[in-house]
Design a protein around this motif. Structure first.
Motif, short mmCIF file in Angstrom:
data_model
loop_
_atom_site.label_atom_id
_atom_site.label_comp_id
_atom_site.label_asym_id
_atom_site.label_seq_id
_atom_site.Cartn_x
_atom_site.Cartn_y
_atom_site.Cartn_z
N CYS A 90 0.84 -1.09 -0.02
CA CYS A 90 -0.01 -0.01 0.02
C CYS A 90 0.93 1.25 -0.05
N GLY A 91 0.84 2.02 -0.89
CA GLY A 91 1.65 3.21 -1.21
C GLY A 91 1.48 3.81 -2.48
N ALA A 92 2.51 4.79 -2.76
CA ALA A 92 2.81 5.38 -3.66
C ALA A 92 2.55 4.52 -5.15
N ALA A 93 1.79 4.78 -6.17
CA ALA A 93 1.52 3.88 -7.20
C ALA A 93 2.37 3.35 -7.90
N ASP A 94 3.51 4.04 -8.53
CA ASP A 94 4.53 3.47 -9.29
C ASP A 94 5.40 2.50 -8.65
N GLN A 95 5.59 2.68 -7.28
CA GLN A 95 6.43 1.85 -6.53
C GLN A 95 5.71 0.49 -6.04
N THR A 96 4.26 0.89 -5.66
CA THR A 96 3.64 -0.28 -5.11
C THR A 96 3.45 -1.39 -6.01
N LEU A 97 3.13 -0.83 -7.53
CA LEU A 97 2.94 -1.78 -8.52
C LEU A 97 4.04 -2.67 -8.74
N ALA A 98 5.27 -2.25 -8.65
CA ALA A 98 6.40 -2.98 -9.18
C ALA A 98 6.61 -3.98 -8.25
N ARG A 99 6.22 -3.68 -6.60
CA ARG A 99 6.26 -4.77 -5.69
C ARG A 99 5.39 -5.84 -5.70
N LEU A 100 4.05 -5.48 -6.33
CA LEU A 100 3.08 -6.31 -6.62
C LEU A 100 3.28 -7.37 -7.35
N ARG A 101 3.86 -6.77 -8.51
CA ARG A 101 4.05 -7.69 -9.64
C ARG A 101 5.10 -8.71 -9.21
N GLY A 102 5.97 -8.32 -8.28
CA GLY A 102 7.13 -9.41 -7.85
C GLY A 102 6.68 -10.16 -6.97
N ALA A 103 5.59 -9.87 -6.18
CA ALA A 103 5.32 -10.83 -5.07
C ALA A 103 4.21 -11.77 -5.53
N LEU A 104 3.07 -11.31 -6.10
CA LEU A 104 2.00 -12.18 -6.49
C LEU A 104 1.82 -13.14 -7.40
N PRO A 105 1.31 -14.30 -7.48
CA PRO A 105 1.36 -15.13 -8.67
C PRO A 105 0.87 -14.43 -9.96
N ALA A 106 1.45 -14.73 -10.99
CA ALA A 106 1.26 -14.17 -12.35
C ALA A 106 0.00 -14.83 -13.07
N ASP A 107 -1.17 -14.93 -12.44
CA ASP A 107 -2.16 -15.71 -13.02
C ASP A 107 -2.80 -14.56 -13.75
N LYS A 108 -3.78 -14.73 -14.74
CA LYS A 108 -4.69 -14.03 -15.62
C LYS A 108 -5.27 -12.63 -15.01
N LEU A 109 -5.84 -13.15 -13.86
CA LEU A 109 -6.71 -12.05 -13.40
C LEU A 109 -5.87 -11.19 -12.78
N THR A 110 -4.87 -11.74 -12.01
CA THR A 110 -4.08 -10.67 -11.29
C THR A 110 -3.11 -9.64 -12.17
N TYR A 134 -2.23 6.60 -4.61
CA TYR A 134 -2.04 5.60 -3.83
C TYR A 134 -2.61 4.26 -4.20
N ILE A 135 -1.96 3.33 -4.31
CA ILE A 135 -2.54 2.06 -4.41
C ILE A 135 -2.69 1.45 -3.07
N ASP A 136 -4.10 1.04 -3.04
CA ASP A 136 -4.48 0.58 -1.33
C ASP A 136 -5.05 -0.58 -1.49
N VAL A 137 -4.50 -1.94 -1.68
CA VAL A 137 -4.92 -3.00 -2.03
C VAL A 137 -5.77 -3.83 -0.80
N LEU A 138 -5.87 -3.17 0.27
CA LEU A 138 -6.73 -3.36 1.27
C LEU A 138 -8.15 -2.82 1.45
N MET A 139 -8.22 -1.67 0.56
CA MET A 139 -9.29 -0.90 0.43
C MET A 139 -10.55 -1.62 -0.30
N PRO A 140 -11.64 -2.11 0.30
CA PRO A 140 -12.78 -2.68 -0.32
C PRO A 140 -13.60 -1.75 -1.10
N PRO A 141 -14.24 -1.88 -2.15
CA PRO A 141 -15.29 -1.20 -2.96
C PRO A 141 -16.32 -0.71 -1.97
#
Length: 324
Positions: A90-110, A134-141
């Motif tokens: 959860c943080g600044a968009a550009d940095q957080t996106l890079a971290r998420l790509r490296g940590a999460l499984p690379a399935d189609k939906l993700t 900011y990307i906040d991956v814990l924020m629900p809709p």
């Protein structure tokens, strides 16, 4: 953001982004069971208005952690993973996106969710809306049918110099393609269009704004449609030119699809009664990367011709070719 910026300094507003498929991937990565997700989301919403990575949000996490362990009886390993997500993803968009790509499984939906968030951030940057995103991956809709991209906009005020207080929610919204798909009748041969909606907290905006509200005179003025021919749609270039026209207080828009045909763009202009069309084409791209403009004027005042062609559009150069 254009509406919000009329009442507040844009630097005082935070934009929080998330994606429904990304949230599902995060729940799975953490190990939160489906039956617990709603309750966990309710507790996490206590820090939703706080800026990711802020000291205030980290302090709030201490309270939330205790409730997750004691009230929901979540396993400590799960709570520790939640804490890791809050700190790293959860943080600044550009940095957080890079971290998420490296940590999460690379399935189609993700992968699709991360690509859509990355594209959105690129478009926001084109329109110079890149600060405090900011990307906040814990924020629900806020709505259950926001299954794709969704966002929340907060007004952040300083309690003391350098100390932020809890933000006031100014706007929420997101894509609701899922809802349209549910309602789309079988008699329609085409797929339903994409859809996005937003809700503004007008009472909150008025309450917190220091701007004097004055009647706005709606003066009729010509609008410009920025079009493209070839070049894969030149979406970013169209957005850049529209942004520059807005800065000059000239009404402008573009067909909001990546690569519309010229026919579709002419039809759009006709349907919206737009008399001036600016066509960007990749065949006229210069060595400096600028794009020439072919301006077509359809029965509008000549002063707009001179204004459009003489305007200083930094990334673009007018070809000077005019059809009337």
């Amino acid at each position: 953001m254009d509406i919000v910026a009329r009442f507040f300094n844009p630097d005082s507003c935070d934009i929080h982004l998330n994606h429904g498929d990304l949230l599902d991937a995060i729940w799975s990565w953490i190990g939160v069971k489906a039956e617990h997700r709603q309750k966990v989301a309710e507790l996490l919403s206590m820090m939703g208005s706080l800026r990711p990575q802020s000291s205030e949000r980290k302090s709030k996490w201490v309270v939330i952690r205790r409730q997750l362990l004691q009230e929901l009886n979540l396993a400590e390993a799960v709570v520790n993973r939640l804490q890791t997500v809050n700190l790293r993803f959860c943080g600044a968009a550009d940095q957080t996106l890079a971290r998420l790509r490296g940590a999460l499984p690379a399935d189609k939906l993700t992968r699709k969710a991360l690509d859509e968030l990355s594209d959105l951030f690129t478009y926001l940057r084109v329109w110079r809306i890149e600060k405090h995103v900011y990307i906040d991956v814990l924020m629900p809709p806020t709505e259950s049918y926001h299954r794709d991209l969704f966002f929340q906009v907060y007004l952040i005020k300083e309690n003391n110099p350098g100390s932020l207080i809890e933000g006031a929610l100014l706007a929420v919204g997101g894509r609701y393609d899922y809802l349209l798909h549910q309602m789309w009748g079988h008699e329609y041969k085409t797929s339903p269009p994409g859809a996005v909606g937003t809700s503004l907290a007008l009472e909150t905006i008025i309450q917190h704004s220091s701007v004097d509200f004055k009647p706005i005179r709606n003066e009729a003025s010509a609008s410009i449609l920025v079009c493209s021919r070839g070049g894969g749609g030149l979406l970013v270039e169209r957005m850049e030119l529209v942004a520059e026209l807005w800065e000059e207080n000239i009404k402008a828009e573009f067909v909001p699809t990546p690569d519309p045909s010229l026919t579709e763009q002419y039809e759009y202009a006709n349907e919206h009664d737009i008399k001036c069309i600016v066509i960007l084409t990749d065949t006229d791209v210069s060595q400096t990367g600028s794009v020439k403009q072919n301006v077509q004027l359809l029965g509008i005042p000549r002063w707009l011709d001179a204004l459009t062609l003489g305007m200083n559009c930094k990334p673009h150069h007018s070809s000077g070719h005019t059809d009337t």
